[in-house]
Design an enzyme around this catalytic site. Structure first.
Site, PDB file in Angstrom:
ATOM      1  CG  HIS A  44      -1.963  -1.031   1.235  1.00  0.00           C
ATOM      2  ND1 HIS A  44      -2.806  -1.250   0.167  1.00  0.00           N
ATOM      3  CD2 HIS A  44      -2.312  -1.947   2.165  1.00  0.00           C
ATOM      4  CE1 HIS A  44      -3.626  -2.257   0.458  1.00  0.00           C
ATOM      5  NE2 HIS A  44      -3.337  -2.697   1.658  1.00  0.00           N
ATOM      6  CG  HIS A  54       1.083  -8.168   3.705  1.00  0.00           C
ATOM      7  ND1 HIS A  54       0.456  -7.064   3.164  1.00  0.00           N
ATOM      8  CD2 HIS A  54       0.415  -9.255   3.224  1.00  0.00           C
ATOM      9  CE1 HIS A  54      -0.537  -7.475   2.373  1.00  0.00           C
ATOM     10  NE2 HIS A  54      -0.580  -8.793   2.402  1.00  0.00           N
ATOM     11  CG  HIS A  86      -2.290  -6.349   9.516  1.00  0.00           C
ATOM     12  ND1 HIS A  86      -3.189  -5.319   9.478  1.00  0.00           N
ATOM     13  CD2 HIS A  86      -1.377  -6.067   8.559  1.00  0.00           C
ATOM     14  CE1 HIS A  86      -2.853  -4.461   8.532  1.00  0.00           C
ATOM     15  NE2 HIS A  86      -1.750  -4.899   7.954  1.00  0.00           N
TER      16      HIS A  86
END
Ligand SMILES: [Fe+2]
Length: 251
Positions: A59, A167, A169
């Site tokens: 992102h 990434h 989480h």
């Protein structure tokens, strides 16, 4: 992750650094701006509250204003295995509190994330460039697949201080030092709200999955934790002696 994660770091990162005697701190900031991307203001904020370097991920460019900032920054980096026209860089070398230097490398895995080139095509040259500067090298491997992160860590074992996954989480329970002296954890977890679906309000994530219809996501609020990993290493050899997962409830 979003405002809850930022609030936790703003309140606690400085004292955690002191309590744990941290020489250098790296924060993955790709979800800082309301769950997706990062803005120049928020990147500066993370650096101001105790990050020495900020890494990103898939992102990285969700906020268009970050391009010029990354081009100028020597502490905020995006994955190195992007196209040659992408602004910014994938390697930073930052000073540590005890007078040394830490090189930080950011790469993107392939599964679901579609980098311009494989991280394995760029990693050897990046590590060689980093090691020409300092023996302390941290690689943030931002990837979905556990197998890709483990493979990269084993490929780099003995050449870098640590390979830390980001990434998903979700913090994994496999923190260990590999035989060659590289510390590794498949995923350092998420600093943000854990009463959620990886940081998103559960109802919204479930509704999108159940209906297949577009649903505007919102960052959840509850169950905030600071997560990460603490790595001990030798300043001369750059090799690690321990890695411990960090999991701190907030407030
Ligand atoms: Fe990501």
């Amino acid at each position: 992750m979003g405002a809850p994660g930022r609030a936790a770091l703003e309140a606690r990162l400085g004292e955690l650094r002191a309590e744990l005697d941290i020489g250098a701190c790296v924060v993955n900031g790709e979800n800082a701006a309301d769950g997706v991307g990062i803005t120049p203001r928020l990147a500066d904020r993370l650096l101001a509250v105790g990050a020495d370097a900020v890494t990103l991920g898939n992102h990285a460019f969700r906020r268009t204003e970050i391009g010029d900032y990354l081009q100028a920054s020597d502490r905020v980096i995006r994955p190195a295995n992007t196209s040659s026209t992408t602004p910014g860089r994938g390697l930073a070398v930052v000073p540590t509190s005890n007078g040394g230097w830490l090189a930080v490398v950011n790469v993107l895995g392939s599964l679901f994330l579609h980098p311009a080139i494989s991280m394995f095509e760029v990693i050897d040259e990046l590590v060689a460039t980093a090691r020409a500067e300092t023996p302390l090298v941290l690689v943030d491997v931002h990837a979905e697949a556990t197998s890709e992160k483990i493979a990269l860590a084993r490929w780099l074992d003995g050449r870098v201080t640590a390979v830390v996954g980001t990434h998903t989480h979700v913090q994994t329970s496999d923190a260990h030092v590999l035989p060659g002296g590289t510390a590794f954890i498949t995923d350092a977890g998420m600093t943000g709200p854990h009463d959620s679906v990886i940081g998103v309000e559960s109802d919204l994530a479930i509704r999108r999955m159940r209906t297949g219809m577009p649903v505007r996501f919102a960052t959840a609020q509850g169950g905030v934790r600071i997560e990460g990993a603490v790595i001990e290493c030798d300043a001369e050899s750059g090799l690690a002696s321990s890695i411990s997962p960090l999991r701190v409830p907030f407030p």
